[in-house]
Motif scaffolding. Structure first.
Motif, PDB file in Angstrom:
ATOM      1  N   ILE A  23      -4.946  12.093  -2.044  1.00 30.62           N
ATOM      2  CA  ILE A  23      -5.169  12.310  -3.238  1.00 30.62           C
ATOM      3  C   ILE A  23      -5.613  10.970  -3.949  1.00 30.62           C
ATOM      4  N   HIS A  24      -4.590  10.086  -3.827  1.00 29.12           N
ATOM      5  CA  HIS A  24      -4.676   8.766  -4.518  1.00 29.12           C
ATOM      6  C   HIS A  24      -3.898   7.628  -3.625  1.00 29.12           C
ATOM      7  N   TYR A  25      -4.211   6.596  -3.827  1.00 28.19           N
ATOM      8  CA  TYR A  25      -3.435   5.450  -3.074  1.00 28.19           C
ATOM      9  C   TYR A  25      -3.642   4.315  -4.144  1.00 28.19           C
ATOM     10  N   SER A  26      -2.501   3.411  -4.123  1.00 23.10           N
ATOM     11  CA  SER A  26      -2.382   2.299  -4.428  1.00 23.10           C
ATOM     12  C   SER A  26      -2.448   0.881  -3.665  1.00 23.10           C
ATOM     13  N   TYR A  83       0.751  -1.129  -0.080  1.00 24.91           N
ATOM     14  CA  TYR A  83      -0.054  -0.082  -0.241  1.00 24.91           C
ATOM     15  C   TYR A  83       0.817   1.306   0.019  1.00 24.91           C
ATOM     16  N   MET A  84       0.529   2.239  -1.108  1.00 23.24           N
ATOM     17  CA  MET A  84       1.295   3.595  -0.887  1.00 23.24           C
ATOM     18  C   MET A  84       0.081   4.448  -1.250  1.00 23.24           C
ATOM     19  N   TYR A  85       0.444   5.640  -0.657  1.00 24.05           N
ATOM     20  CA  TYR A  85      -0.582   6.938  -0.586  1.00 24.05           C
ATOM     21  C   TYR A  85       0.311   7.852  -0.851  1.00 24.05           C
ATOM     22  N   TRP A  86      -0.643   9.068  -1.637  1.00 25.82           N
ATOM     23  CA  TRP A  86      -0.284  10.479  -1.768  1.00 25.82           C
ATOM     24  C   TRP A  86      -1.210  11.160  -1.054  1.00 25.82           C
ATOM     25  N   TYR A  87      -0.698  12.252  -0.092  1.00 26.11           N
ATOM     26  CA  TYR A  87      -1.428  13.208   0.578  1.00 26.11           C
ATOM     27  C   TYR A  87      -0.856  14.606   0.251  1.00 26.11           C
ATOM     28  N   ARG A  88      -1.665  15.561   0.263  1.00 29.19           N
ATOM     29  CA  ARG A  88      -1.112  17.100   0.260  1.00 29.19           C
ATOM     30  C   ARG A  88      -1.580  17.594   1.541  1.00 29.19           C
ATOM     31  N   GLN A  89      -0.744  18.411   2.157  1.00 31.67           N
ATOM     32  CA  GLN A  89      -0.859  19.136   3.323  1.00 31.67           C
ATOM     33  C   GLN A  89      -0.721  20.574   3.170  1.00 31.67           C
ATOM     34  N   ASP A  90      -2.167  21.118   3.558  1.00 32.18           N
ATOM     35  CA  ASP A  90      -2.255  22.547   3.541  1.00 32.18           C
ATOM     36  C   ASP A  90      -2.562  23.073   4.716  1.00 32.18           C
ATOM     37  N   PRO A  91      -2.321  24.371   5.094  1.00 32.88           N
ATOM     38  CA  PRO A  91      -2.763  24.984   6.380  1.00 32.88           C
ATOM     39  C   PRO A  91      -4.340  24.992   6.566  1.00 32.88           C
ATOM     40  N   SER A 129      -1.570  19.509 -15.695  1.00 30.90           N
ATOM     41  CA  SER A 129      -1.461  20.796 -16.082  1.00 30.90           C
ATOM     42  C   SER A 129      -1.622  21.745 -14.547  1.00 30.90           C
ATOM     43  N   ALA A 130      -0.583  21.902 -14.193  1.00 32.28           N
ATOM     44  CA  ALA A 130      -0.515  22.517 -12.452  1.00 32.28           C
ATOM     45  C   ALA A 130      -1.220  23.986 -12.574  1.00 32.28           C
ATOM     46  N   THR A 131      -1.892  24.119 -11.433  1.00 30.94           N
ATOM     47  CA  THR A 131      -2.533  25.385 -11.260  1.00 30.94           C
ATOM     48  C   THR A 131      -2.106  25.769  -9.708  1.00 30.94           C
ATOM     49  N   SER A 132      -2.292  27.195  -9.607  1.00 27.98           N
ATOM     50  CA  SER A 132      -1.793  27.614  -8.398  1.00 27.98           C
ATOM     51  C   SER A 132      -2.577  26.824  -7.100  1.00 27.98           C
ATOM     52  N   SER A 133      -3.553  26.527  -7.380  1.00 32.47           N
ATOM     53  CA  SER A 133      -4.335  25.916  -6.406  1.00 32.47           C
ATOM     54  C   SER A 133      -3.579  24.615  -5.884  1.00 32.47           C
ATOM     55  N   GLN A 134      -2.726  24.172  -6.532  1.00 33.69           N
ATOM     56  CA  GLN A 134      -1.780  22.892  -6.185  1.00 33.69           C
ATOM     57  C   GLN A 134      -0.582  23.058  -5.834  1.00 33.69           C
ATOM     58  N   THR A 135      -0.274  24.523  -5.316  1.00 34.30           N
ATOM     59  CA  THR A 135       0.604  24.938  -4.436  1.00 34.30           C
ATOM     60  C   THR A 135       0.482  24.137  -3.073  1.00 34.30           C
ATOM     61  N   SER A 136       1.437  23.057  -2.708  1.00 33.13           N
ATOM     62  CA  SER A 136       1.240  22.543  -1.433  1.00 33.13           C
ATOM     63  C   SER A 136       2.537  21.683  -1.216  1.00 33.13           C
ATOM     64  N   VAL A 137       2.326  20.879  -0.009  1.00 33.60           N
ATOM     65  CA  VAL A 137       3.416  19.954   0.394  1.00 33.60           C
ATOM     66  C   VAL A 137       2.736  18.767   0.061  1.00 33.60           C
ATOM     67  N   TYR A 138       3.358  17.808  -0.569  1.00 28.31           N
ATOM     68  CA  TYR A 138       2.941  16.408  -0.967  1.00 28.31           C
ATOM     69  C   TYR A 138       3.668  15.445  -0.108  1.00 28.31           C
ATOM     70  N   PHE A 139       3.163  14.696   0.469  1.00 28.12           N
ATOM     71  CA  PHE A 139       3.615  13.435   1.341  1.00 28.12           C
ATOM     72  C   PHE A 139       3.335  12.276   0.683  1.00 28.12           C
ATOM     73  N   CYS A 140       4.169  11.370   0.451  1.00 26.47           N
ATOM     74  CA  CYS A 140       4.066  10.077   0.216  1.00 26.47           C
ATOM     75  C   CYS A 140       3.978   9.162   1.553  1.00 26.47           C
TER      76      CYS A 140
END
Lengths: 115, 112
Positions: free
Chosen positions: A46-49, A31-39, A80-91
């Motif tokens: 986001i997604h997982y496998s 199992y692997m996961y992608w998270y984003r962390q925002d204030p 296609s990156a957007t400004s709303s995707q500015t974040s810290v991404y954690f696996c």
């Protein structure tokens, strides 16, 4: 140490460009996961496998795609990156043997800025 | 209503104080409860993990789960400056798959 490596650790890009973040693990966990962390929002999935070529969406999957062609690599792509995707991404991974419990182990994070 | 609520703080205490961090939740089906510690610009690290109700102790840290009140706590005894970090609670229901629910985190500073 769960043997998780994220790359790149920092990236600045422009709106509309594609971005791929890589998560690499050394211990063949399923199992692997992608998270984003925002204030103010905490960690959001986001997604997982759950295996090679087996992926599913999380609560904030719009604008993101993932691929897992090998056990050790889980890729997150912003088409296609957007400004709303500015974040810290954690696996994160769930260690083998803990699939029925609640232990997640996180990487160091990838800090993405979209201008 | 969020699944998990956590006071963001910030919380500032003198060294040696007892710290109490708390989360409330709405889903009575959660069985697994975790506390993560996150230092600035680092990934969260698993600190404590508890199944169902009760207490669990690990050194200076004690995790408590009260399922009847849907309330979990983390106590830090003899707090140290190295405990300064953000603490996130997380919860999981194994019957519903892979969704973990995280609090937004409480920022703690321990002043020497």
């Amino acid at each position: 140490d769960a043997g998780i490596t994220q790359s790149p650790r920092h990236k600045v890009t422009e709106t509309g460009t594609p971005v791929t973040l890589r998560c690499h693990q050394t211990e063949n966990h399923r199992y692997m996961y992608w998270y984003r962390q925002d204030p103010g929002h905490g960690l959001r999935l986001i997604h997982y496998s759950y295996g090679v070529k087996d992926t599913d969406k999380g609560e904030v999957s719009d604008g993101y795609s993932v691929s897992r062609s090998k056990t050790e690599d889980f890729l997150l792509t912003l088409e296609s990156a957007t400004s709303s995707q500015t974040s810290v991404y954690f696996c994160a991974i769930r260690a083998t043997g803990t699939e029925n419990t609640g232990e997640l182990f996180f990487g160091e994070g990838s800090r993405l800025t979209v201008l | 209503q969020k699944e998990v609520e956590q006071d963001p703080g910030p919380l500032s205490v003198p060294e040696g104080a007892i710290v109490s961090l708390n989360c409330t939740y709405s889903n009575s089906a959660f069985q697994y409860f975790m506390w993560y510690r996150q230092y600035s610009r680092k990934g969260p690290e698993l600190l404590m993990y508890t199944y169902s109700s009760g207490n669990k102790e690990d050194g200076r840290f004690t995790a408590q789960v009260d399922k009847s009140s849907k309330y979990i706590s983390l106590f830090i005894r003899d707090s140290q400056p190295s405990d300064s970090a953000t603490y996130l609670c997380a919860m999981y229901d194994r019957n519903t798959g892979n969704q973990f629910y995280f609090g937004t985190g409480t920022s703690l500073t321990v002043i020497p």
